[in-house]
Motif scaffolding. Structure first.
Motif, short mmCIF file in Angstrom:
data_model
loop_
_atom_site.label_atom_id
_atom_site.label_comp_id
_atom_site.label_asym_id
_atom_site.label_seq_id
_atom_site.Cartn_x
_atom_site.Cartn_y
_atom_site.Cartn_z
N CYS A 1 5.75 8.24 1.78
CA CYS A 1 4.78 7.18 2.06
C CYS A 1 5.05 6.69 3.48
O CYS A 1 6.19 6.37 3.82
CB CYS A 1 4.92 6.04 1.06
N HIS B 1 8.61 2.02 3.87
CA HIS B 1 8.59 2.59 2.52
C HIS B 1 9.28 3.95 2.40
O HIS B 1 9.76 4.32 1.33
CB HIS B 1 7.14 2.74 2.03
N PHE C 1 3.74 3.97 4.88
CA PHE C 1 3.66 2.51 5.04
C PHE C 1 5.01 2.08 5.63
O PHE C 1 6.06 2.48 5.12
CB PHE C 1 3.44 1.86 3.67
N MET D 1 10.59 6.06 -0.68
CA MET D 1 9.47 6.85 -1.20
C MET D 1 9.36 8.19 -0.48
O MET D 1 8.57 8.36 0.45
CB MET D 1 8.15 6.07 -1.05
N GLY E 1 0.83 -1.21 0.00
CA GLY E 1 0.00 0.00 0.00
C GLY E 1 0.86 1.25 0.00
O GLY E 1 1.99 1.24 0.50
N HIS E 2 0.34 2.31 -0.60
CA HIS E 2 1.04 3.59 -0.60
C HIS E 2 0.08 4.71 -0.22
O HIS E 2 -1.11 4.67 -0.53
CB HIS E 2 1.61 3.92 -1.97
CU LIG Z 1 4.32 2.97 0.14
#
Ligand SMILES: [Cu+2]
Length: 183
Positions: free
Chosen positions: A166, A171, A168, A175, A100-101
């Motif tokens: 992000c 991440h 998550f 990201m 998921g992002h």
């Molecule tokens: Cu992500």
């Protein structure tokens, strides 16, 4: 005098042409139809560079993928923008629980703490701590093939060093990028 007469004659002709039959407007509609066609072309070519030249528009589309990457490292927001809309597209196929992002915007110095506190919220809580005042804006957490957007007031970014990332777990290292107000 001759000139006036011919004007009147022309006017009379065009009047009768218009009022009498349909054929008169028909040729007129041909140039009209070609006009949108020519305006459509520049519009399309403007749309292409938009992804790179984000300063022009008060919106941006950020893509996230299954390789845990965003497609941009910088979001520049014009100071002219009263509000700014960020659209996140997950162009991968993996589900939210696995890859998921989201996009969270906060001060660069707060990234680690925001991510750490967001972990407790879980995927259902978008990996964002409820009521986290360090967060300027954030999207929902989405999985492959999904899209979401968030709109915020760019004035909140004034005078700070901000990033998007992000949240998550795991991440953010790959990201993240800068969010800057530009002239
Ligand atoms: Cu992500």
């Amino acid at each position: 005098m001759k000139y006036y007469l011919s004007l009147i004659a022309a006017a009379a002709l065009s009047l009768s042409a218009c009022s009498q039959e349909a054929p008169a407007p028909a040729p007129a509609s041909a140039p009209v139809a070609s006009a949108p066609a020519t305006t459509a072309a520049p519009t399309a070519s403007e749309a292409a560079p938009t992804a790179g030249a984000q300063t022009a528009a008060c919106e941006v589309v950020v893509e996230g993928n299954d390789q845990m990457k965003f497609n941009t490292a910088n979001i520049d927001i014009s100071k002219q923008c009263k509000e700014f809309t960020l659209t996140l597209k997950h162009v991968g196929t993996m589900p939210k629980a696995a890859m998921g992002h989201n996009v969270v915007i906060a001060k660069t110095a707060d990234i680690a703490a925001v991510v750490a506190d967001g972990a407790g919220a879980g995927a259902d809580g978008d990996f964002v701590k409820a009521g986290d005042t360090r967060i300027v804006a954030h999207t929902k957490l989405i999985g492959g093939g999904e899209e979401t957007k968030v709109t915020f007031d760019p004035a909140k970014l004034a005078g700070g060093d901000y990033s998007f990332f992000c949240s998550f777990p795991g991440h953010e290292g790959l990201m993240h990028g800068t969010v800057k107000l530009v002239d």
